[in-house]
Design a protein around this motif. Structure first.
Motif, PDB file in Angstrom:
ATOM      1  N   UNK A 338       0.829  -1.205   0.000  1.00 11.36           N
ATOM      2  CA  UNK A 338       0.000   0.000   0.000  1.00 11.36           C
ATOM      3  C   UNK A 338       0.861   1.251   0.000  1.00 11.36           C
ATOM      4  N   UNK A 339       1.946   1.220   0.776  1.00 13.15           N
ATOM      5  CA  UNK A 339       2.837   2.380   0.848  1.00 13.15           C
ATOM      6  C   UNK A 339       3.508   2.634  -0.494  1.00 13.15           C
ATOM      7  N   UNK A 340       3.964   1.562  -1.140  1.00 12.96           N
ATOM      8  CA  UNK A 340       4.628   1.708  -2.441  1.00 12.96           C
ATOM      9  C   UNK A 340       3.671   2.287  -3.478  1.00 12.96           C
ATOM     10  N   UNK A 341       2.446   1.758  -3.527  1.00  8.47           N
ATOM     11  CA  UNK A 341       1.473   2.237  -4.506  1.00  8.47           C
ATOM     12  C   UNK A 341       1.080   3.686  -4.243  1.00  8.47           C
ATOM     13  N   UNK A 342       0.843   4.020  -2.979  1.00 11.31           N
ATOM     14  CA  UNK A 342       0.448   5.382  -2.634  1.00 11.31           C
ATOM     15  C   UNK A 342       1.558   6.370  -2.964  1.00 11.31           C
TER      16      UNK A 342
END
Length: 385
Positions: A338-342
């Motif tokens: 989620x952090x990478x995508x955001x």
């Protein structure tokens, strides 16, 4: 029942910092970054503390860790109203809310769902997950009312009182367990075969990472901004978010029912393929209210379908013993995705959001392929099988 109530209340309370960050920032005269980075810190703390929370459940059972998590959440919410510096929010939202969030519905659902009749563990897990989504909807409603009022502190005080009352109710109603909360092993099951478990662990971690990127990172954190960037009003954007959450609540229950009756890897392959096509389809629409609402309903439904089937597949490949600890590590991978995508969408900018949607959509197709490579869990196998 008490665990479901605790998840419902805590999920509603944990959305308040993100939803009321701007009113807090404006009232205290701070910069936007002063309220954004404590929330980001809370997400990171929640991810890294998930394995620790799972170990605590396995060691002491559900009651004590759940009570501690709720009390910590109540203190963090109440202390928000006394903040005079961004560092106070870092402690309240980053450390307090973050640590309390590590004991989420996914870990509790994996452990509680594995008790009793294994044939219905998927349904139980789906019901637990639906409580988290319904709680988020309740928190959204509370926060929207608080934004309209000049006193945001009222929302945090009310939430703290309700969470604290829920903590004592859970302590009284949840039975104590001296043997931990791990599902019991049957004589014909238990651990998955040790040969090949290493690559299966990393394959499952990759699936969870892609799942997190395509849900929490790409949609949960961006859908509202995307709607407003497309010209929708604040109320219309909130309607789309509510549709996503409602679809998720329905999907959680439906997924548990399906996971109890059909092979997990086949279900996951279908879910991820559908998710990929929906992501690849959205950039070709006009991003009108109707199209975004249609996307929200389909995506919310599909996004919530995956977890019960993932728990079954994880049990079949890694073994039922230590399922909570394994889920802790998988949730860390989920938040990492989620952090990478955001961060990726933030770096690209919403002007070229279609690139991010296309990349994550292709990753979902890869997740479908990985699911088919793993050992299948039959419809009759539960967390003990």
């Amino acid at each position: 029942m008490a665990v479901a109530l605790a998840i419902l209340v805590s999920s509603a309370a944990r959305v308040l910092p993100a939803l009321l960050a701007i009113p807090v920032q404006q009232d205290l005269g701070w910069q936007t970054s002063d309220v954004v980075w404590p929330i980001t810190l809370g997400i990171a703390v929640s991810a890294f503390a998930s394995p620790l929370a799972a170990h605590g459940l396995a060691r002491w059972g559900v009651r004590s860790p759940l009570f501690t998590s709720l009390v910590l959440l109540a203190i963090s919410l109440a202390s928000t109203t006394r903040a005079t510096s961004p560092w106070h929010l870092a402690l309240a939202w980053g450390v307090g809310v973050g640590f309390s969030g590590s004991l989420g519905a996914s870990i509790l659902g994996a452990m509680v769902g594995g008790r009793g009749n294994a044939a219905h563990c998927g349904t139980r897990f789906g019901l637990v997950m639906s409580m988290q989504i319904l709680g988020s909807m309740a928190g959204l409603l509370l926060a929207s009312r608080a934004v309209e009022a000049p006193e945001w502190r009222t929302a945090f005080h009310a939430a703290a009182i309700v969470v604290l009352a829920t903590a004592f109710a859970a302590f009284l109603l949840v039975p104590a367990s001296s043997q931990g909360a791990e599902p019991h092993r049957s004589s014909s099951s238990g651990h998955a075969p040790s040969e090949g478990r290493s690559w299966r662990f990393w394959a499952l971690a990759a699936i969870f990472c892609i799942c997190g990127a395509s849900t929490s990172g790409l949609i949960d954190g961006q859908i509202g901004i995307l709607c407003m960037s497309a010209g929708l009003s604040l109320s219309s954007s909130a309607d789309v978010v509510a549709i996503v959450l409602l679809g998720g609540a329905i999907g959680s229950v439906a997924s548990g029912y399906l996971a109890d009756r059909y092979p997990a890897r086949m279900l996951l392959a279908v879910y991820f393929v559908v998710r990929a096509f929906v992501l690849l389809w959205l950039p070709f629409t006009g991003l009108s209210l109707v199209e975004l609402a249609r996307f929200g309903a389909l995506y919310g439904l599909d996004a919530a379908l995956t977890f019960p089937a993932l728990v079954r597949l994880m049990s079949a490949n890694l073994g039922s013993r230590g399922i909570g600890t394994a889920m802790g590590w998988m949730m860390a991978a989920h938040v990492a995705g989620a952090t990478i995508a955001s961060a990726g969408v933030g770096a690209l900018g919403l002007a070229v959001y279609s690139v991010g949607f296309a990349c994550v959509g292709l990753a979902c197709l890869a997740a479908a392929g990985l699911a088919m490579l793993l050992k299948g869990a039959s419809a009759r196998e539960g967390l003990s099988g």
